[in-house]
Design a protein around this motif. Structure first.
Motif, PDB file in Angstrom:
ATOM      1  N   GLY A  32       0.832  -1.208   0.000  1.00 24.61           N
ATOM      2  CA  GLY A  32       0.000   0.000   0.000  1.00 24.61           C
ATOM      3  C   GLY A  32       0.863   1.254   0.000  1.00 24.61           C
ATOM      4  O   GLY A  32       0.612   2.202  -0.748  1.00 24.61           O
ATOM      5  N   ALA A  33       1.911   1.238   0.832  1.00 28.09           N
ATOM      6  CA  ALA A  33       2.801   2.400   0.908  1.00 28.09           C
ATOM      7  C   ALA A  33       3.569   2.584  -0.397  1.00 28.09           C
ATOM      8  O   ALA A  33       3.710   3.698  -0.903  1.00 28.09           O
ATOM      9  N   ALA A  34       4.028   1.458  -0.973  1.00 26.02           N
ATOM     10  CA  ALA A  34       4.835   1.536  -2.185  1.00 26.02           C
ATOM     11  C   ALA A  34       4.037   2.075  -3.372  1.00 26.02           C
ATOM     12  O   ALA A  34       4.556   2.830  -4.191  1.00 26.02           O
ATOM     13  N   TYR A  35       2.777   1.691  -3.454  1.00 24.18           N
ATOM     14  CA  TYR A  35       1.963   2.092  -4.613  1.00 24.18           C
ATOM     15  C   TYR A  35       0.998   3.226  -4.287  1.00 24.18           C
ATOM     16  O   TYR A  35       0.220   3.641  -5.141  1.00 24.18           O
ATOM     17  N   GLY A  36       1.041   3.710  -3.054  1.00 29.39           N
ATOM     18  CA  GLY A  36       0.130   4.787  -2.670  1.00 29.39           C
ATOM     19  C   GLY A  36      -1.325   4.361  -2.691  1.00 29.39           C
ATOM     20  O   GLY A  36      -2.201   5.137  -3.065  1.00 29.39           O
ATOM     21  N   LEU A  37      -1.579   3.125  -2.274  1.00 31.41           N
ATOM     22  CA  LEU A  37      -2.939   2.582  -2.295  1.00 31.41           C
ATOM     23  C   LEU A  37      -3.479   2.413  -0.875  1.00 31.41           C
ATOM     24  O   LEU A  37      -2.725   2.074   0.037  1.00 31.41           O
ATOM     25  N   PRO A  38      -4.786   2.615  -0.698  1.00 28.57           N
ATOM     26  CA  PRO A  38      -5.378   2.344   0.614  1.00 28.57           C
ATOM     27  C   PRO A  38      -5.398   0.838   0.877  1.00 28.57           C
ATOM     28  O   PRO A  38      -5.524   0.033  -0.054  1.00 28.57           O
ATOM     29  N   VAL A  39      -5.253   0.483   2.142  1.00 23.78           N
ATOM     30  CA  VAL A  39      -5.160  -0.933   2.535  1.00 23.78           C
ATOM     31  C   VAL A  39      -6.315  -1.270   3.476  1.00 23.78           C
ATOM     32  O   VAL A  39      -6.596  -0.527   4.415  1.00 23.78           O
ATOM     33  N   LEU A  40      -6.976  -2.392   3.219  1.00 27.97           N
ATOM     34  CA  LEU A  40      -8.008  -2.876   4.147  1.00 27.97           C
ATOM     35  C   LEU A  40      -7.594  -4.236   4.697  1.00 27.97           C
ATOM     36  O   LEU A  40      -7.417  -5.202   3.938  1.00 27.97           O
ATOM     37  N   ASP A  41      -7.412  -4.289   6.017  1.00 25.53           N
ATOM     38  CA  ASP A  41      -7.153  -5.548   6.717  1.00 25.53           C
ATOM     39  C   ASP A  41      -8.527  -6.151   7.017  1.00 25.53           C
ATOM     40  O   ASP A  41      -9.188  -5.763   7.978  1.00 25.53           O
ATOM     41  N   THR A  42      -8.962  -7.096   6.175  1.00 25.18           N
ATOM     42  CA  THR A  42     -10.333  -7.599   6.308  1.00 25.18           C
ATOM     43  C   THR A  42     -10.522  -8.482   7.541  1.00 25.18           C
ATOM     44  O   THR A  42     -11.651  -8.684   7.990  1.00 25.18           O
ATOM     45  N   GLY A  92      -6.580 -10.809   3.570  1.00 26.83           N
ATOM     46  CA  GLY A  92      -7.552 -11.651   4.270  1.00 26.83           C
ATOM     47  C   GLY A  92      -7.368 -13.116   3.945  1.00 26.83           C
ATOM     48  O   GLY A  92      -6.236 -13.623   3.891  1.00 26.83           O
ATOM     49  N   ARG A  93      -8.506 -13.798   3.778  1.00 24.46           N
ATOM     50  CA  ARG A  93      -8.479 -15.236   3.499  1.00 24.46           C
ATOM     51  C   ARG A  93      -9.087 -15.561   2.137  1.00 24.46           C
ATOM     52  O   ARG A  93      -8.759 -16.584   1.535  1.00 24.46           O
ATOM     53  N   ASP A  94     -10.025 -14.699   1.695  1.00 22.95           N
ATOM     54  CA  ASP A  94     -10.823 -15.005   0.493  1.00 22.95           C
ATOM     55  C   ASP A  94     -10.854 -13.837  -0.488  1.00 22.95           C
ATOM     56  O   ASP A  94     -11.787 -13.715  -1.255  1.00 22.95           O
ATOM     57  N   ARG A  98     -13.776 -24.772   6.550  1.00 24.90           N
ATOM     58  CA  ARG A  98     -15.182 -24.330   6.485  1.00 24.90           C
ATOM     59  C   ARG A  98     -15.702 -24.428   5.051  1.00 24.90           C
ATOM     60  O   ARG A  98     -14.924 -24.386   4.078  1.00 24.90           O
ATOM     61  N   ALA A  99     -17.043 -24.535   4.936  1.00 25.83           N
ATOM     62  CA  ALA A  99     -17.664 -24.726   3.629  1.00 25.83           C
ATOM     63  C   ALA A  99     -17.689 -23.430   2.818  1.00 25.83           C
ATOM     64  O   ALA A  99     -17.494 -23.440   1.600  1.00 25.83           O
ATOM     65  N   ASP A 100     -17.955 -22.299   3.496  1.00 24.81           N
ATOM     66  CA  ASP A 100     -18.111 -21.023   2.799  1.00 24.81           C
ATOM     67  C   ASP A 100     -16.799 -20.247   2.786  1.00 24.81           C
ATOM     68  O   ASP A 100     -16.281 -19.886   3.835  1.00 24.81           O
ATOM     69  N   ALA A 101     -16.277 -20.010   1.580  1.00 24.89           N
ATOM     70  CA  ALA A 101     -15.061 -19.206   1.411  1.00 24.89           C
ATOM     71  C   ALA A 101     -13.906 -19.683   2.293  1.00 24.89           C
ATOM     72  O   ALA A 101     -13.334 -18.910   3.062  1.00 24.89           O
ATOM     73  N   PRO A 102     -13.534 -20.964   2.198  1.00 26.41           N
ATOM     74  CA  PRO A 102     -12.399 -21.443   2.998  1.00 26.41           C
ATOM     75  C   PRO A 102     -11.101 -20.766   2.560  1.00 26.41           C
ATOM     76  O   PRO A 102     -10.994 -20.304   1.421  1.00 26.41           O
ATOM     77  N   LEU A 103     -10.162 -20.714   3.504  1.00 29.39           N
ATOM     78  CA  LEU A 103      -8.830 -20.217   3.149  1.00 29.39           C
ATOM     79  C   LEU A 103      -8.263 -21.113   2.065  1.00 29.39           C
ATOM     80  O   LEU A 103      -8.124 -22.321   2.257  1.00 29.39           O
ATOM     81  N   ALA A 104      -7.948 -20.521   0.915  1.00 29.73           N
ATOM     82  CA  ALA A 104      -7.409 -21.306  -0.189  1.00 29.73           C
ATOM     83  C   ALA A 104      -6.654 -20.381  -1.123  1.00 29.73           C
ATOM     84  O   ALA A 104      -7.007 -19.212  -1.266  1.00 29.73           O
TER      85      ALA A 104
END
Ligand code: C5P
Length: 209
Positions: A24-34, A115-117, A173-179
Motif C-alpha cells: 500500500g505504501a509503495a503504490y500509494g494505495l489504501p489498505v483494508l485488513d479484512t 484476508g483469506r478469500d 469451512r464450507a463457505d469461502a475457505p482459506l485457499a
C-alpha cells in the motif's frame, strides 16, 4: 498505478498484513485488513453476550456492525482472533461483510486488501494476487512476539495450538475457505525478514500487473 488492485491472502501471522501495508505504501494505495471486520464481529458478539457459534446471532451482530470502529485495540487480542474465526464460518456473517469489502476493492484508484478469500471471493478479478504463507512454528513465534509486545502473556505452545486450530477451521469451512486462488503467487516468508518479503511481494506485483 490507477486501478491497481492487489489481493493478499494467507493464514494467521503469515506476514500478509505487513506485506499488504508495504505494498500500500509503495503504490500509494489504501489498505483494508479484512480480518479486522471478522474480529469486530466476534468481539461485538462477545460484548453483547451472543454465542459466536450461533449463526443467526452472529449474523445479526454483523448486520449492525459499525465498520468504522476498527482501531479498537481489543480487536488485536488472541481472544479476538479466535472469536473472529468462529463467527467467520457462518455464511450470514460473511454475506454481511462482503459488500463493504467489494466496495473497497472497487475504489477507482485501486486498493490492497488482505484476508483469506480476497483472491477467491471478494476480488477474483484482481490483477495481482499473492498467497502469503510460512511454517506454523514461524507464524506462532511471530504472533507470540506481537502478543507479548502488546502485554498479553501467553506460552508459545498455546499460540502454536491457536494457529493450528485456526488453520484447520479457516481451511475446513464450507463457505469461502482459506485457499490459494489458482492464479495467486505463493510467497513463503518463513525465512524472510519483513523487508525481504516486501521486496519479493513488490516483484510479484510488478510481474502480474
Ligand atoms: O487475519 P486475521 O487473523 O485478523 O483474521 C481473523 C479471522 O478472521 C481469521 O482466522 C478468519 O477466520 C477470519 N477471516 C476470514 N476472511 C477474511 C479475513 C479474516 O474468514 N477475509
Amino acid at each position: 498505478t490507477a486501478g491497481l488492485v492487489i489481493a493478499v491472502d494467507g493464514p494467521a501471522a503469515s506476514g500478509k498484513g505487513s506485506v499488504a501495508a508495504r505494498l500500500g505504501a509503495a503504490y500509494g494505495l489504501p489498505v483494508l485488513d479484512t480480518g479486522l471486520l471478522y474480529r469486530a464481529v466476534g468481539v461485538a458478539a462477545a460484548r453483547a453476550g451472543a454465542d459466536p457459534d450461533d449463526a443467526a446471532a452472529a449474523a445479526a451482530v454483523a448486520g449492525t456492525l459499525d465498520l468504522m470502529a476498527l482501531d479498537d485495540p481489543a480487536l488485536r487480542t488472541r481472544e479476538a482472533g479466535e472469536l473472529a474465526s468462529r463467527v467467520a464460518v457462518h455464511p450470514g456473517v460473511r454475506a454481511a461483510l462482503n459488500a463493504a469489502q467489494v466496495d473497497f476493492a472497487r475504489r477507482p484508484g485501486g486498493a490492497v486488501l488482505d484476508g483469506r478469500d480476497i483472491g477467491t471471493v471478494i476480488a477474483p478479478w484482481a490483477p495481482a494476487k499473492l498467497f502469503v504463507t510460512a511454517r506454523p512454528e514461524v507464524r506462532a513465534e511471530r504472533r507470540w512476539r506481537q502478543l507479548t509486545a502488546q502485554g498479553e502473556a501467553v506460552p508459545l505452545e498455546d499460540v502454536l495450538e491457536d494457529i493450528r486450530r485456526r488453520d484447520a477451521r479457516d481451511g475446513g469451512r464450507a463457505d469461502a475457505p482459506l485457499a490459494r486462488a489458482a492464479d495467486a503467487v505463493l510467497l513463503d516468508t518463513s525465512e524472510m525478514t519483513i523487508d525481504l518479503a516486501a521486496d519479493a511481494a513488490r516483484r510479484i506485483v510488478e510481474a502480474a500487473r
